[in-house]
Design an enzyme around this catalytic site. Structure first.
Site, short mmCIF file in Angstrom:
data_model
loop_
_atom_site.label_atom_id
_atom_site.label_comp_id
_atom_site.label_asym_id
_atom_site.label_seq_id
_atom_site.Cartn_x
_atom_site.Cartn_y
_atom_site.Cartn_z
CE1 TYR A 125 4.80 -4.99 3.88
CE2 TYR A 125 5.89 -7.08 4.29
CZ TYR A 125 5.68 -5.97 3.49
OH TYR A 125 6.35 -5.85 2.30
CE LYS A 173 -1.47 6.31 -4.76
NZ LYS A 173 -0.88 6.83 -6.02
CG ASP A 206 2.17 7.23 -7.42
OD1 ASP A 206 2.30 7.78 -6.32
OD2 ASP A 206 1.12 7.29 -8.09
CG ASP A 230 9.62 -5.13 1.79
OD1 ASP A 230 10.84 -5.25 1.62
OD2 ASP A 230 8.84 -6.10 1.85
#
Ligand code: NAD
Length: 341
Positions: A125, A173, A206, A230
């Site tokens: 963002y 990640k 994930d 988010d």
């Protein structure tokens, strides 16, 4: 003493749920001085030539506290999200989103009690984007900084410690994002060494998404980067009854903007159907932040009792009441609660 609060009703369902919330807050008997800005986003753009007029930022900087409804963002093109800009301009780096089950709301899980700590100012963002028309290549840079990661992770650990939580999960990640993800994880592990009383683990985003929809009871506090936070907070909202019930707070150093997780819900806007619980729970967080813990506990207790009773709830949580009916019902309950104090 009255609390001066900047009030941003927002658009879509925003004005309906914010008005409903203010009515309940006023019933506590606490004095509020609302500095209200009815126009934000596209409404402000039409009138002031900008979706986020400077007066709004000045008001929040002055009052140090704001209560905010959702503001729509055009998809694909148009102006940058007012919500993201506000968080960045005011450096509200910690987005705190508690997802707790409510009595009487039927979901596949009972007793979910999770808190998402989302980094709120950087990552995907950051607004660093480029489109090369000739090569037809689009870049969006997920810039994270050591300082930015450190402060949200420290915030999450400090909060978890203060509130007697048991576990902090670092979500990342780092297997693929070997720079940004790895740095976040490394800082997380370093900060964790300073909190030996807290259990710590980490999960790849994930896997974490699957874990949360299968075993939410195994998790407690989750700290992660902006986009992952988010998405996970909407996922967790789904575990406890939907976006109508999940609160949030954007917190910086000595400044805070309280707003629900949900957006402007254009599909139900103007129909008096939206659930004001999410904004009300955000307002309860605001009362705690303001040091009004007695009022916060009272409103929370009446809200829990209203849900347990189930006589006057909105459609998203299985009832048939309108926004105004629910808020009037709760306002009466809070008023009687105050009288019996
Ligand atoms: P949304 O959160 O507005 O709505 C998703 C679904 O949840 C809809 O079906 C909606 O009816 C339902 N819902 C949301 N809040 C509810 C409530 N209080 N009571 C009952 N049902 C509720 O998400 P969206 O449709 O993806 O986004 C709509 C707009 O909101 C977009 O312009 C988006 O950019 C904006 N948005 C703003 C914020 C914010 O202001 N912080 C956050 C998210 C989305």
């Amino acid at each position: 003493m009255k609390h001066a609060i900047t009030l941003l009703p927002g658009d879509g369902i925003g004005p309906e749920v914010v008005e409903a919330t203010v009515r309940v807050l006023e019933a506590t008997g606490i004095g509020f001085e609302w500095d209200t800005f009815a126009k934000t986003g596209s409404d402000a753009l039409d009138e002031f030539g900008t979706p986020l007029p400077e007066q709004i930022l000045e008001s929040i900087r002055r009052n140090r506290v704001a209560l905010k409804g959702p503001i729509s963002t055009p998809v694909g093109d148009g102006f940058r999200s007012v919500n993201v800009t506000l968080r960045q301009r005011l450096d509200l780096y910690a987005n705190v989103r508690p997802c707790r089950s409510l009595p009487g709301v039927k979901t596949p899980f009972e007793n979910v009690d999770l808190i998402i700590f989302r980094e709120n100012t950087e990552g995907l963002y950051s607004g660093i984007e480029n489109y090369d028309e000739r090569l037809e290549i689009a870049d969006t840079i997920a810039r994270i900084t050591r300082a930015g990661s450190k402060r949200i992770i420290e915030f999450a650990f400090e909060y978890a410690w203060r509130e007697n939580r048991r576990l902090v999960t670092l979500v990342h990640k780092a297997n693929i994002l070997k720079k940004a993800g790895a740095m976040f994880l490394e800082i997380g592990r370093e900060v964790a060494t300073r909190y030996p009383g807290l259990e710590v683990n980490d999960r790849i985003i994930d896997n974490m998404s699957m874990q949360l929809v299968m075993y939410p009871e195994r998790y407690d506090c989750v700290v992660t980067t902006n986009l992952f936070g988010d998405i996970l907070s909407d996922l967790c909202a789904g575990l406890v009854g939907g976006l109508g019930v999940v609160a949030g707070a954007n917190i910086g150093d000595g400044i805070a903007v309280f707003e629900a997780v949900h957006g402007s819900a254009p599909d139900i806007a103007g129909q008096n159907r939206a659930n004001p619980t999410a904004v009300l729970r955000s307002a309860i967080m605001m009362l705690q932040y303001l040091g009004e813990s007695q009022a916060a506990s009272l409103v929370e207790a009446e809200l829990q009792a209203a849900y347990a009773e189930g006589a006057c709830l909105t459609a998203d949580v299985g009832g048939s009441a309108s926004t105004t009916e629910f808020s009037e019902y709760l306002t009466d309950r809070v008023r009687s609660g105050v009288r019996s104090l």
